[in-house]
Enzyme design. Structure first.
Site, PDB file in Angstrom:
ATOM      1  CE  LYS A 126      -4.416   1.045   0.192  1.00 53.86           C
ATOM      2  NZ  LYS A 126      -5.581   0.237  -0.209  1.00 53.86           N
ATOM      3  CG  ASP A 166      -7.389   3.252  -0.896  1.00 56.70           C
ATOM      4  OD1 ASP A 166      -7.868   2.113  -0.827  1.00 56.70           O
ATOM      5  OD2 ASP A 166      -7.470   4.061   0.071  1.00 56.70           O
TER       6      ASP A 166
HETATM    7  P1  NDP Z   1     -12.949   7.738  -3.120  1.00 63.91           P
HETATM    8  O1  NDP Z   1     -11.882   8.726  -2.926  1.00 63.91           O
HETATM    9  O2  NDP Z   1     -13.493   7.503  -4.471  1.00 63.91           O
HETATM   10  O3  NDP Z   1     -14.180   8.068  -2.175  1.00 63.91           O
HETATM   11  C1  NDP Z   1     -14.017   8.180  -0.790  1.00 63.91           C
HETATM   12  C2  NDP Z   1     -15.351   8.511  -0.155  1.00 63.91           C
HETATM   13  O4  NDP Z   1     -15.248   8.370   1.250  1.00 63.91           O
HETATM   14  C3  NDP Z   1     -15.755   9.954  -0.411  1.00 63.91           C
HETATM   15  O5  NDP Z   1     -17.147  10.052  -0.423  1.00 63.91           O
HETATM   16  C4  NDP Z   1     -15.142  10.668   0.790  1.00 63.91           C
HETATM   17  O6  NDP Z   1     -15.766  11.888   1.120  1.00 63.91           O
HETATM   18  C5  NDP Z   1     -15.383   9.658   1.886  1.00 63.91           C
HETATM   19  N1  NDP Z   1     -14.343   9.814   2.913  1.00 63.91           N
HETATM   20  C6  NDP Z   1     -13.018   9.634   2.758  1.00 63.91           C
HETATM   21  N2  NDP Z   1     -12.359   9.914   3.892  1.00 63.91           N
HETATM   22  C7  NDP Z   1     -13.299  10.285   4.781  1.00 63.91           C
HETATM   23  C8  NDP Z   1     -13.266  10.679   6.133  1.00 63.91           C
HETATM   24  N3  NDP Z   1     -12.109  10.759   6.805  1.00 63.91           N
HETATM   25  N4  NDP Z   1     -14.446  10.967   6.735  1.00 63.91           N
HETATM   26  C9  NDP Z   1     -15.617  10.892   6.062  1.00 63.91           C
HETATM   27  N5  NDP Z   1     -15.723  10.525   4.771  1.00 63.91           N
HETATM   28  C10 NDP Z   1     -14.576  10.216   4.149  1.00 63.91           C
HETATM   29  O7  NDP Z   1     -12.364   6.376  -2.487  1.00 63.91           O
HETATM   30  P2  NDP Z   1     -12.877   4.884  -2.713  1.00 63.91           P
HETATM   31  O8  NDP Z   1     -14.341   4.845  -2.938  1.00 63.91           O
HETATM   32  O9  NDP Z   1     -11.969   4.251  -3.686  1.00 63.91           O
HETATM   33  O10 NDP Z   1     -12.523   4.247  -1.290  1.00 63.91           O
HETATM   34  C11 NDP Z   1     -13.470   4.154  -0.225  1.00 63.91           C
HETATM   35  C12 NDP Z   1     -13.050   3.062   0.744  1.00 63.91           C
HETATM   36  O11 NDP Z   1     -12.984   1.814   0.050  1.00 63.91           O
HETATM   37  C13 NDP Z   1     -11.677   3.250   1.381  1.00 63.91           C
HETATM   38  O12 NDP Z   1     -11.709   2.715   2.680  1.00 63.91           O
HETATM   39  C14 NDP Z   1     -10.774   2.387   0.501  1.00 63.91           C
HETATM   40  O13 NDP Z   1      -9.616   1.983   1.197  1.00 63.91           O
HETATM   41  C15 NDP Z   1     -11.706   1.216   0.246  1.00 63.91           C
HETATM   42  N6  NDP Z   1     -11.404   0.385  -0.915  1.00 63.91           N
HETATM   43  C16 NDP Z   1     -11.245   0.919  -2.165  1.00 63.91           C
HETATM   44  C17 NDP Z   1     -10.992   0.103  -3.245  1.00 63.91           C
HETATM   45  C18 NDP Z   1     -10.874   0.631  -4.624  1.00 63.91           C
HETATM   46  O14 NDP Z   1     -10.684  -0.179  -5.532  1.00 63.91           O
HETATM   47  N7  NDP Z   1     -11.009   1.919  -4.858  1.00 63.91           N
HETATM   48  C19 NDP Z   1     -10.823  -1.328  -3.071  1.00 63.91           C
HETATM   49  C20 NDP Z   1     -11.082  -1.809  -1.743  1.00 63.91           C
HETATM   50  C21 NDP Z   1     -11.348  -0.960  -0.719  1.00 63.91           C
HETATM   51  P3  NDP Z   1     -15.004  13.268   0.809  1.00 63.91           P
HETATM   52  O15 NDP Z   1     -14.978  13.352  -0.694  1.00 63.91           O
HETATM   53  O16 NDP Z   1     -15.788  14.323   1.464  1.00 63.91           O
HETATM   54  O17 NDP Z   1     -13.618  13.114   1.382  1.00 63.91           O
HETATM   55  O1  2IT Z   2      -7.900  -1.591  -0.770  1.00 63.98           O
HETATM   56  C1  2IT Z   2      -7.814  -2.104  -1.905  1.00 63.98           C
HETATM   57  O2  2IT Z   2      -7.941  -3.315  -2.082  1.00 63.98           O
HETATM   58  C2  2IT Z   2      -7.592  -1.212  -3.047  1.00 63.98           C
HETATM   59  N1  2IT Z   2      -7.540  -0.003  -2.868  1.00 63.98           N
HETATM   60  C3  2IT Z   2      -7.403  -1.775  -4.419  1.00 63.98           C
HETATM   61  C4  2IT Z   2      -6.001  -2.273  -4.602  1.00 63.98           C
HETATM   62  C5  2IT Z   2      -5.650  -2.710  -6.003  1.00 63.98           C
HETATM   63  O3  2IT Z   2      -4.454  -3.001  -6.186  1.00 63.98           O
HETATM   64  O4  2IT Z   2      -6.501  -2.774  -6.888  1.00 63.98           O
END
Ligand code: NDP
Ligand code: 2IT
Length: 446
Positions: A126, A166
């Site tokens: 990461k 992420d």
């Molecule tokens: P994005 O940046 O696309 O979206 C993040 C969302 O979460 C936004 O709505 C953001 O709001 C909100 N958010 C982030 N930080 C905070 C905080 N501290 N407090 C409140 N709201 C918050 O990210 P993703 O959708 O990609 O990721 C979301 C989650 O999913 C994370 O935990 C990530 O680690 C996990 N994840 C992502 C994967 C991926 O492929 N993208 C895979 C597996 C897990 P705002 O815009 O206001 O900050």
């Molecule tokens: O938390 C996660 O699994 C991710 N943000 C995706 C990682 C990846 O390599 O696709």
């Protein structure tokens, strides 16, 4: 048993002081995996978990860049190369002001188990930066990404370490990062995943985490003889994972009541349908607006500032924002309002106290490392397609994603079935551990 676990955690804590998120992730794994290790002669006495909690390598670097006002800004970049026993390091990059060593180490540690569960050959890693993309122009984001990659490029590679997106890192950032890597190395390789379709990306990768979490929840519900049809669903976040989790819930006949961001949540009693969701996607992905702007077009919806959606009555909750966003008091509210199932889209969104509540009340509860593995799984499929120099169709990738999520569900059952309850935390942790531990044992003390 408690004594062995306590001793182990004290030793890890000694070496990782002031890293609360990392210790939280390690504690959850230790509590479920150590009782298993103690019963297995091949693992016992090998200090395998102690080796797993120590990153193989941690890189931290200065990222200096120039903003639009021609001022010099300085951020900190990181890459945690946690474990490469079963494949090259693999995991996302997070750009968010809260990013620090503890948060990235917890994410890299979780990634070891998650990647193992996907059945694909990927180790755990990461990275990211405390850079905040909010309010930055496209050219500022580009300059930051170029500076970040100018250091990161020497540590990664298609057979060494393959980052992806992420929080705060989406298709725009992956594009700028890829462009700079290609320029520096003079090579077109699959060094990042989440790439655009015309330059080596995979169909369904943008959808994969959100769709995957809903496929996983569907499996949990089916196991209890139920489905999504008619279910009220509360989702947090409104980014990549939340958007596509909502889309799949809608397709399967559930009603999405909420979405949120760091400013608060929107509650649409009539349900957020596909048309409304497309509007959210436009607001969030193109206009980069706050979630309450939704009310301008849909005034019947409500906005609750600085609040979390867990106070809305629902059958299923899907946290898709960030770590520790669902605390013990939120779990109590959900349970009081008859929520039956919680499937994590985010990484470690439920606090330890919340998880205790879910287990105590026999709530169907899926930890992120199992239920959000669809994103990295399709990243693995993107790597496979890059190696083949070939692209699979939407249907092919979606079918593979479905079957991987089904297999992860089965692994959780294999290791987590208890009397009258499936402990998905225990199931995911042990199933993820076994494959990596076996590979580490085979490869000797390295
Ligand atoms: P994005 O940046 O696309 O979206 C993040 C969302 O979460 C936004 O709505 C953001 O709001 C909100 N958010 C982030 N930080 C905070 C905080 N501290 N407090 C409140 N709201 C918050 O990210 P993703 O959708 O990609 O990721 C979301 C989650 O999913 C994370 O935990 C990530 O680690 C996990 N994840 C992502 C994967 C991926 O492929 N993208 C895979 C597996 C897990 P705002 O815009 O206001 O900050
Ligand atoms: O938390 C996660 O699994 C991710 N943000 C995706 C990682 C990846 O390599 O696709």
């Amino acid at each position: 048993m408690d004594k062995i676990i306590k001793q182990f955690l004290a030793e890890v804590n000694q070496r990782n002081q002031n890293e609360p998120e990392f210790m939280q992730a390690v504690t959850e794994v230790a509590e479920t995996v150590i009782p298993y290790i103690v019963k297995k002669d091949i693992y016992y006495g090998q200090n395998i978990l102690l080796r797993m909690v120590e990153p193989e390598r941690v890189v931290s670097f200065r990222v200096a860049w120039i903003n639009d006002k021609e001022e010099i800004e300085v951020n900190r970049g990181y890459r945690i190369e946690m474990n490469s026993a079963i494949g090259p390091y693999k995991g996302g990059l997070r750009f968010h002001p809260s990013v620090n060593l503890s948060i990235l180490k917890f994410l890299a540690f979780e990634q070891i188990f998650k990647n193992s569960l996907t059945t694909l050959p990927m180790g755990g890693g990461k990275g990211g930066s405390d850079f905040d993309p909010k309010g930055k122009t496209d050219t500022e984001v580009m300059r930051f990404c170029q500076s970040f990659m100018t250091e990161l490029f020497r540590h990664i590679g298609p057979n060494r370490d393959i980052p992806a997106g992420d929080i705060g890192v989406g298709s725009r950032e992956i594009g700028y990062l890829f462009g700079q890597y290609k320029r520096l190395k003079n090579e077109f390789t699959g060094v990042l995943t989440g790439k655009g379709i015309s330059w080596g990306g995979s169909l369904i990768r943008p959808e994969a985490t959100g769709y995957g979490v809903v496929y996983f929840i569907q499996k949990m519900l089916e196991h209890q003889g139920e489905g999504f049809k008619g279910k009220k669903v509360v989702i947090s976040g409104s980014g990549n994972v939340a958007q596509y989790a909502a889309e799949k819930v809608i397709q399967l006949g559930g009603t999405v009541l909420t979405l949120s961001d760091s400013s608060g949540y929107i509650y649409d009693k009539a349900g957020i349908d596909q048309e409304k969701l497309s509007h959210i996607m436009e607001l969030k992905n193109k206009r980069r607006a706050r979630v309450n702007v939704y009310l301008k077009k849909y005034p019947k919806a409500e906005f609750f500032q600085n609040s979390k959606p867990w106070e809305v009555a629902c059958d299923i909750a899907i946290p898709c924002a960030t770590q520790n966003e669902l605390e013990e008091k939120d779990a109590d509210l959900l349970i009081k309002n008859n929520c039956r199932c919680v499937g994590e889209g985010a990484n470690m969104p439920s606090s330890p106290g919340a998880i205790n509540r879910f287990t105590m009340h026999k709530i169907l509860y899926a930890p992120g490392k199992a239920s959000n593995a669809g994103g990295v799984a399709v990243s693995g499929l993107e790597m496979a397609q890059n190696s083949l120099r070939y692209n699979w169709t939407r249907e092919e990738v979606d079918d593979k994603l479905k079957s991987i999520m089904g297999d992860i569900h089965q692994s959780c059952l294999d290791y987590g079935k208890e009397k009258n309850y499936v402990n998905y935390v225990k199931g995911a942790n042990i199933a993820g551990f076994v494959k990596v531990a076996d590979a580490m044992l085979a490869q000797g003390v390295v």
